[in-house]
Design an enzyme around this catalytic site. Structure first.
Site, PDB file in Angstrom:
ATOM      1  N   GLY A 144      -8.294   5.890 -12.486  1.00  0.00           N
ATOM      2  CA  GLY A 144      -8.913   5.314 -13.686  1.00  0.00           C
ATOM      3  C   GLY A 144      -8.697   3.823 -13.803  1.00  0.00           C
ATOM      4  O   GLY A 144      -9.407   3.139 -14.550  1.00  0.00           O
ATOM      5  N   GLY A 164     -46.221  -4.708 -13.201  1.00  0.00           N
ATOM      6  CA  GLY A 164     -45.048  -4.607 -14.061  1.00  0.00           C
ATOM      7  C   GLY A 164     -43.997  -5.639 -13.674  1.00  0.00           C
ATOM      8  O   GLY A 164     -43.295  -6.181 -14.534  1.00  0.00           O
ATOM      9  N   ALA A 165     -43.907  -5.899 -12.386  1.00  0.00           N
ATOM     10  CA  ALA A 165     -42.900  -6.858 -11.929  1.00  0.00           C
ATOM     11  C   ALA A 165     -43.205  -8.253 -12.465  1.00  0.00           C
ATOM     12  O   ALA A 165     -42.294  -9.029 -12.766  1.00  0.00           O
ATOM     13  CB  ALA A 165     -42.840  -6.869 -10.408  1.00  0.00           C
TER      14      ALA A 165
HETATM   15  C1  HXC Z   1       5.147   4.817 -10.023  1.00  0.00           C
HETATM   16  C2  HXC Z   1       4.661   3.971  -7.995  1.00  0.00           C
HETATM   17  C3  HXC Z   1       3.293   4.257  -8.171  1.00  0.00           C
HETATM   18  C4  HXC Z   1       2.926   4.873  -9.375  1.00  0.00           C
HETATM   19  C5  HXC Z   1       3.524   3.344  -6.268  1.00  0.00           C
HETATM   20  N1  HXC Z   1       4.742   3.404  -6.790  1.00  0.00           N
HETATM   21  N2  HXC Z   1       2.615   3.874  -7.083  1.00  0.00           N
HETATM   22  N3  HXC Z   1       5.558   4.244  -8.913  1.00  0.00           N
HETATM   23  N4  HXC Z   1       3.872   5.127 -10.275  1.00  0.00           N
HETATM   24  N5  HXC Z   1       1.641   5.167  -9.633  1.00  0.00           N
HETATM   25  C6  HXC Z   1       5.995   2.946  -6.203  1.00  0.00           C
HETATM   26  C7  HXC Z   1       6.402   3.743  -5.002  1.00  0.00           C
HETATM   27  O1  HXC Z   1       7.118   4.887  -5.400  1.00  0.00           O
HETATM   28  C8  HXC Z   1       7.282   2.752  -4.277  1.00  0.00           C
HETATM   29  O2  HXC Z   1       8.525   2.711  -4.901  1.00  0.00           O
HETATM   30  C9  HXC Z   1       6.596   1.440  -4.551  1.00  0.00           C
HETATM   31  O3  HXC Z   1       5.787   1.646  -5.698  1.00  0.00           O
HETATM   32  C10 HXC Z   1       5.696   0.990  -3.433  1.00  0.00           C
HETATM   33  O4  HXC Z   1       4.862   2.079  -3.073  1.00  0.00           O
HETATM   34  P1  HXC Z   1       4.684   2.532  -1.560  1.00  0.00           P
HETATM   35  O5  HXC Z   1       4.039   3.866  -1.590  1.00  0.00           O
HETATM   36  O6  HXC Z   1       5.960   2.389  -0.825  1.00  0.00           O
HETATM   37  O7  HXC Z   1       3.678   1.413  -1.041  1.00  0.00           O
HETATM   38  P2  HXC Z   1       2.468   1.555  -0.049  1.00  0.00           P
HETATM   39  O8  HXC Z   1       2.855   2.335   1.172  1.00  0.00           O
HETATM   40  O9  HXC Z   1       1.924   0.191   0.137  1.00  0.00           O
HETATM   41  O10 HXC Z   1       1.382   2.457  -0.811  1.00  0.00           O
HETATM   42  C11 HXC Z   1       0.770   1.972  -1.992  1.00  0.00           C
HETATM   43  C12 HXC Z   1      -0.045   3.090  -2.639  1.00  0.00           C
HETATM   44  C13 HXC Z   1       0.860   4.317  -2.873  1.00  0.00           C
HETATM   45  C14 HXC Z   1      -1.204   3.463  -1.746  1.00  0.00           C
HETATM   46  C15 HXC Z   1      -0.569   2.537  -3.945  1.00  0.00           C
HETATM   47  O11 HXC Z   1       2.064   3.899  -3.517  1.00  0.00           O
HETATM   48  C16 HXC Z   1       0.236   5.344  -3.724  1.00  0.00           C
HETATM   49  O12 HXC Z   1      -0.580   6.137  -3.251  1.00  0.00           O
HETATM   50  N6  HXC Z   1       0.662   5.409  -4.970  1.00  0.00           N
HETATM   51  C17 HXC Z   1       0.202   6.405  -5.912  1.00  0.00           C
HETATM   52  C18 HXC Z   1      -1.211   6.114  -6.306  1.00  0.00           C
HETATM   53  C19 HXC Z   1      -1.665   7.058  -7.364  1.00  0.00           C
HETATM   54  O13 HXC Z   1      -2.010   8.215  -7.084  1.00  0.00           O
HETATM   55  N7  HXC Z   1      -1.514   6.595  -8.602  1.00  0.00           N
HETATM   56  C20 HXC Z   1      -1.870   7.366  -9.746  1.00  0.00           C
HETATM   57  C21 HXC Z   1      -3.363   7.315  -9.801  1.00  0.00           C
HETATM   58  S1  HXC Z   1      -3.975   8.067 -11.196  1.00  0.00           S
HETATM   59  P3  HXC Z   1       9.881   2.513  -4.082  1.00  0.00           P
HETATM   60  O14 HXC Z   1      10.906   2.461  -5.133  1.00  0.00           O
HETATM   61  O15 HXC Z   1       9.985   3.668  -3.167  1.00  0.00           O
HETATM   62  O16 HXC Z   1       9.688   1.227  -3.354  1.00  0.00           O
HETATM   63  C22 HXC Z   1      -4.127   6.832 -12.219  1.00  0.00           C
HETATM   64  C23 HXC Z   1      -4.744   7.242 -13.467  1.00  0.00           C
HETATM   65  C24 HXC Z   1      -5.142   6.066 -14.253  1.00  0.00           C
HETATM   66  O17 HXC Z   1      -3.814   5.741 -12.002  1.00  0.00           O
HETATM   67  C25 HXC Z   1      -5.987   6.542 -15.361  1.00  0.00           C
HETATM   68  C26 HXC Z   1      -6.411   5.439 -16.228  1.00  0.00           C
HETATM   69  C27 HXC Z   1      -7.396   5.908 -17.213  1.00  0.00           C
END
Ligand code: HXC
Length: 505
Positions: free
Chosen positions: A173, A407-408
């Site tokens: 999101g 139309g364009a």
């Molecule tokens: C908490 C998070 C996080 C998250 C990453 N981290 N995403 N912590 N919440 N959403 C933390 C990791 O645990 C890690 O902590 C550090 O950030 C770096 O992440 P890495 O995975 O080591 O980095 P990288 O390999 O570069 O990968 C990045 C990434 C991956 C692709 C973004 O972290 C990832 O897939 N994260 C989750 C993405 C996700 O599914 N998010 C939620 C989406 S739903 P440490 O302490 O180990 O270094 C959403 C809903 C929003 O967002 C809705 C809005 C309306």
């Protein structure tokens, strides 16, 4: 050491620590990925020494999953204000070195604070996104934080320019904040935007696709249109944001900044008198026309790689910022299709919201036909552009170069859509359709084509009804358009009072 000195030293230390975000090793990891840190990005974006940070000591208040022992000052976003070329802007930059830049309740509160200040003080808001999305440990509080940001994006829309830089992950999101803002600048190879990542896509649809192919800068700049700009690297991305701002007013209460030029307003370009090919089916390059008429040939194109049959972007004319919309005969003969209509409609509405006059260069054979376009809703999508031009109250100057059919013709800023000054080149054909199609439908013989051409395939027929204000020599286009715009500088036009419009979304 006095008590006060000690406290000041403590502040200096705390500041230094906060500035390191997630620490040296994570900063190195960020650099190793070819990415800059949040603070490095802000330093590149703002005038030197102008950044004033707010919320450096904000911490999250989550206690789930041991988060009480994982607090970093700033909570994964750097926020504040500064100037770009001396003009006030508000900015936030997510810090991937702190919990992956993930959005917590308190991070959202920091972002919302600068958004509110931007609106109150009439200054653009720039968001640099680099985040793993909602802070998973915070659950619904993180979602609420996103919603708070989205609500502000909506209320700020049309009030202050909102620009998003996508400089890392932007998934789930989280993509909707950039989508709500006016312009998205992505960086090739290091940024991506998608609702669900490759692994979820594989599970749900079986499709195998990598991040870059699913939501990289190239994809969003050329296929979806979600990105307005795709930069080669972060430096170029930041420069793009700065260039863009130079064409925009700080809010809808202002005019765009005047940019003095040495390019004479009266400069004529003889080459334009030879640019239209004799053969009506032969293309020429509309960029040549744009480059010839704007100040110093400088044009900042928006959506350069998407829906290339229409060109939109910013330029200056005798120092005034203008939005240019032009059909491109070199791509699909400049036809209007779904994407071209959407692209131009959004651009026209942006310009109108921010007091930027529109200059429209017309060479359009019509709307693209066929099942693909009809099933995709060319009717509703084409209507968006029609609506956008018709509701726009900014000065509108139109030049018809060659074809302007059906139309364009109407959609492309015609007189009856409150076009202020409508010029045509002597090569213009303003008609319901081209001769061949018309003669076929009327079941007339081929010899009627000549009669049709003589009657309609010229600008004089439209000019005889006053639909064209004047027929101009192509070489004089620059100064005629400038003169028209100068006469329209104090234009006043209003739309009827309403809660809001209901454009065909
Ligand atoms: C908490 C998070 C996080 C998250 C990453 N981290 N995403 N912590 N919440 N959403 C933390 C990791 O645990 C890690 O902590 C550090 O950030 C770096 O992440 P890495 O995975 O080591 O980095 P990288 O390999 O570069 O990968 C990045 C990434 C991956 C692709 C973004 O972290 C990832 O897939 N994260 C989750 C993405 C996700 O599914 N998010 C939620 C989406 S739903 P440490 O302490 O180990 O270094 C959403 C809903 C929003 O967002 C809705 C809005 C309306």
């Amino acid at each position: 050491m006095s008590n006060q000195t000690e406290k000041i030293e403590e502040l200096v230390e705390k500041r230094a620590k906060a500035k390191l975000g997630g620490g040296e090793s994570r900063i190195k990891a960020q650099h190793d990925k070819g990415k800059l840190t949040a603070r490095e990005r802000i330093a590149l974006l703002l005038d030197e020494g102008s950044f004033e940070e707010y919320g450096m000591f904000v911490q999250h208040r989550c206690t789930n999953f041991g988060m009480e022992n994982n607090k970093v000052d700033g909570d994964g976003v750097v926020t504040g204000m500064g100037t770009i070329e001396g003009r006030l802007v508000y900015v936030y930059a997510q810090d991937f070195t702190v919990s992956g830049g993930s959005l917590s309740e308190m991070q959202a509160a920091k972002i919302c604070k600068v958004m509110d200040m931007a609106v109150r003080n009439g200054a653009p808001c720039i968001g640099l996104n680099d985040s793993g999305g909602a802070r998973i440990q915070e659950g619904v509080n993180a979602l609420a934080g996103y919603a708070e940001i989205f609500q502000r994006n909506i209320l700020a829309s049309g009030v202050v320019p909102q620009i998003s830089g996508i400089f890392g992950p932007c998934a789930g999101g989280a993509v909707y904040s950039p989508a709500l803002t006016d312009f998205n600048v992505m960086v090739k190879d290091t940024s991506y935007m998608f609702l669900t990542g490759p692994s979820v896509v594989k599970t749900v649809t079986g499709e195998e696709v990598n991040q870059e192919e699913l939501g990289g800068a190239a994809v969003h700049a050329s296929k979806s249109g979600v990105a307005h700009f795709a930069a080669e690297n972060e430096q170029e991305g930041i420069q793009t944001i700065k260039s863009l701002l130079s064409f925009l007013p700080s809010s809808n209460r202002e005019q765009a900044p005047f940019r003095p030029t040495n390019d004479p307003a009266g400069r004529v370009d003889d080459a334009l008198n030879d640019i239209i090919p004799d053969n009506p089916n032969k293309a020429y390059d509309m960029y040549g026309v744009i480059g010839s008429i704007v100040d110093d040939g400088e044009f900042l194109e928006v959506h350069k790689s998407w829906a290339k049959n229409i060109i939109v972007g910013f330029a200056h004319l005798n120092g005034r910022s203008v939005g240019i919309v032009a059909n491109q005969p070199q791509v699909l003969a400049g036809v209007l299709d779904i994407n071209a209509s959407r692209k131009a409609a959004r651009f026209v509405r942006f310009c109108d919201a921010f007091n930027i006059p529109l200059v429209t260069l017309v060479d359009v054979p019509g709307f693209l036909c066929g099942t693909q376009q009809e099933y995709g809703g060319i009717i509703a999508n084409g209507a968006k552009l029609l609506y956008a031009y018709g509701e726009a109250t900014v000065p509108k100057v139109t030049v018809t170069l060659r074809k302007s059919y059906g139309g364009a013709h109407i959609v492309m800023s015609c007189k009856q859509l409150r076009g202020d000054v409508n010029y045509a080149w002597p090569t213009a054909n303003i008609a319901v359709m081209g001769a061949k199609g018309a003669v076929e439908i009327l079941k007339l013989g081929e010899d009627a084509e000549q009669e049709y051409n003589d009657l309609f395939c010229n600008p004089y027929n439209a000019a005889s009804y006053g639909y064209i204000d004047d027929i101009i020599e192509p070489r004089n286009t620059r100064f005629r358009v400038i003169r028209a715009l100068e006469s329209l500088a104090d234009k006043k036009a209003e739309n009827p009072q309403k809660k809001h419009d209901n454009l065909p979304l």
